[in-house]
Design a protein around this motif. Structure first.
Motif: not given
Lengths: 183, 424
Positions: B205-222
């Motif tokens: 992931l390059g910091g921009t032009v990226l997409g992530v599942r919100r559920s995964l982000l919340e699971f990983l702790g932002e």
């Protein structure tokens, strides 16, 4: 044998020579850039706001006005235009195009299908139609333009230097082959 | 002793092989990786686009205007701009758009709490996001109209945790530095990322032009606000959690590249420090993880350590020179010099990355950009200095107990938009 004094000077000359050769090409390109960059990001959709658009079936779009497609577009659908049509530089159309009036295809645009026009047709420098071209009016094929199948015109056909039509040309007027003056 | 000298040669040879494999893959290999295109799909998850902005008045209007032209269904789209303690007109401009378009939202952070860096701003935006997929764009970016469809299509695969799009430099002709950055981007995305995706390795992931599942982000702790390379950090957290990342080459976005040597230093220095932080944080968990295959682990280890390579080269040069000039060199030192020179030349100095950039330019149908490639040697030498300084700074901040290095923002002038002429 060279005196010891000359040795460092020769080294410096050799290093300068190496650096000169190493950076010669970048210097030339920076001074007079001939690269076709920067890269243009292809757009695969169209800005049709303010135009009346009808969708015919799954892969054909009818536009109820004159239409000008901006440069660098990439369009997957077949296009039917009720009016005149301008296709911008380097556009890429995967389908066929039909317009009820004049058509102007700007330089290096590519149409994978065929073109049917109700008026004049102008293909600018390097424009390519892989299929056939059928026009009610005169056709002007610009420098190095290309038609992959036959060309039919109810008017004159003018071909500039390097223009190619792979199959037959049917013209109810004159066919003129001209040579653009060197610039 | 000879082992110590062989180590740099071995490490550099590993990177050499890696570069060549990537280049040949980008040129010839088409893997069985499934490729999802939006044309054949009707998969439109709800998406939230986060745009962190700290004093971006010169560029924010461009991206906001562009978001109004996106082709993604408006009822499934929300744009969240995080006005991160801006002291210029950024907030005002965003409010203008938010009033006009229902799906554009703005959250303001005041000057005291804001400006702490991108991860903190993204975390603030995430609190307001409701979409299933969270996309991030920097304020100076200018995406394709259908970029969200292209990237969201890949989330149809439940194993995919993140998706990365391609970055293209818009202001390439502006200065020598922008030209060099453009070359690096061509090699990095058109060859490196594409090959890593094709070979099922570790696309990043390059910091921009990226997409992530919100559920995964919340699971990983932002996003981790203590890491300067929050993108690399998130990449490895996603892999360690057992998910994959895909790279979508045809999802493209313009960026405004840094224009001068000073900005280049600041930006690369931040990336280098952040990457080194990630190496310290993730190297051991990566090696021990059961969620990654061997090839992913090897690529992950090489990726994590990539910013240590210029340091290794610099140290080996210094050590070799000192030993060679102070002592009567034994035979193995001569051998070391020969093989070291060859490995450096082939790995980081010339052939392999040059080959990679050249092939990227060839695949992009560029005509004469190849002629600029000797200049990459200058940026490599500059990067040796940047990496040494970054490691030194990290060591100092650890020694004094400072957990979070300062975030230095890249300044954007808005000139990038002058070069974009997609008929808008």
């Amino acid at each position: 044998m060279l005196p010891i004094l000359w040795s460092p000077i020769l080294w410096i000359f050799t290093l300068c020579g190496f650096a000169f050769l190493f950076f010669l090409l970048p210097f030339v390109e920076l001074k007079s850039p001939r690269d076709n960059g920067p890269r243009r990001v292809a757009e695969s959709t169209m800005g049709l706001k303010g135009k009346k658009v009808l969708k015919l079936g799954v892969d054909t779009i009818r536009i109820m006005n004159d239409m000008e497609f901006p440069s660098d577009l990439e369009v997957k659908a077949n296009i039917v235009v009720q009016g005149s049509l301008v296709i911008g530089d380097r556009c890429h159309f995967y389908g066929s195009i039909k317009a009820s009036d004049d058509v102007d295809i700007r330089s290096n645009a590519l149409i994978e299908g065929s073109l049917i026009a109700g008026g004049d047709v102008k293909l600018r420098k390097g424009a390519v139609i892989r299929g056939s071209l059928d026009a009610k009016g005169p056709v002007n094929l610009g420098e190095n333009s290309f038609v992959g199948l036959s060309l039919t015109s109810s008017g004159d056909v003018e071909m500039q230097r390097g223009a190619k039509v792979i199959k037959n040309i049917f013209s109810q007027g004159h066919i003129r082959v001209t040579r653009t003056p060197e610039t | 002793m000879s082992f110590v000298f062989s180590l740099p040669v071995l490490v550099l040879s590993a990177y050499l092989v890696r570069h060549y494999i990537f280049t040949l893959t980008a040129l010839y290999y088409r893997s069985g990786q499934p490729h999802y295109t939006p044309h054949g799909l009707v998969y439109h998850p709800t998406v939230s686009v986060l745009i962190p902005a700290h004093n971006e008045e010169k560029v924010i209007r461009g991206i906001l205007q562009r978001t109004t032209e996106l082709t993604y269904p408006e009822d499934k789209l929300e744009i969240i701009v995080i006005d991160d303690g801006s002291t210029d007109r950024t907030g005002e401009i965003v409010e203008e758009f938010a009033e006009k378009y229902e799906y554009i939202k703005v959250c303001h952070r005041d000057v005291k709490t804001g400006g702490e860096g991108k991860p903190a701003a993204l975390n603030e935006g995430l609190k307001h996001a409701t979409g299933e997929i969270v996309f991030c764009f920097d304020a100076d970016y200018y995406p394709q109209r259908d970029i969200l469809e292209k990237m969201a299509a890949f989330f149809i695969d439940p194993e995919i945790g993140g998706v990365q799009g391609r970055v293209t430099v818009s202001n390439e002709p502006e200065t020598l530095v922008t030209r060099l950055v453009a070359l690096e981007r061509i090699g990095g995305y058109r060859v490196d990322q594409l090959a890593r995706d094709d070979l099922r390795l570790v696309p990043q992931l390059g910091g921009t032009v990226l997409g992530v599942r919100r559920s995964l982000l919340e699971f990983l702790g932002e996003w981790d606000p203590n890491v300067l390379a929050e993108d690399t950090d998130l990449t490895f957290r996603i892999y360690l959690a057992g998910f994959k990342i895909r790279y979508v080459n045809e999802a493209e976005c313009y960026e405004e590249a840094v224009k001068d040597v000073r900005s280049y230093w600041c930006q690369r220095s931040r990336w280098t420090k952040g990457h080194m932080q990630c190496a310290f944080k993730h190297l051991w968990p990566l090696i021990r993880s059961r969620n990654l295959r061997l090839r992913e682990k090897i690529d992950g280890v090489l990726l994590l350590n990539i910013y240590f390579v210029p340091i290794l080269v610099g140290l080996a040069w210094i050590l070799g020179l000192v030993l060679y000039s102070l002592f009567q060199p034994p035979e193995w030192i001569t051998f070391f010099w020969a093989s070291m020179s060859l490995a450096v030349y082939s790995t980081v100095g010339n052939f392999a990355p040059f080959f990679e950039v050249a092939m990227g330019a060839y695949l992009d149908k560029r005509e004469r950009v190849f002629w600029l490639m000797p200049l990459l040697l200058l940026s490599f030498l500059y990067n040796i200095l940047i990496c040494f300084k970054a490691l030194f700074d990290l060591g100092v901040s650890r020694a004094v107990g400072c957990k979070k290095p300062a975030w230095r923002k890249t300044v954007h002038s808005g000139t990038g938009n002058n070069y974009i002429s997609n008929g808008n």
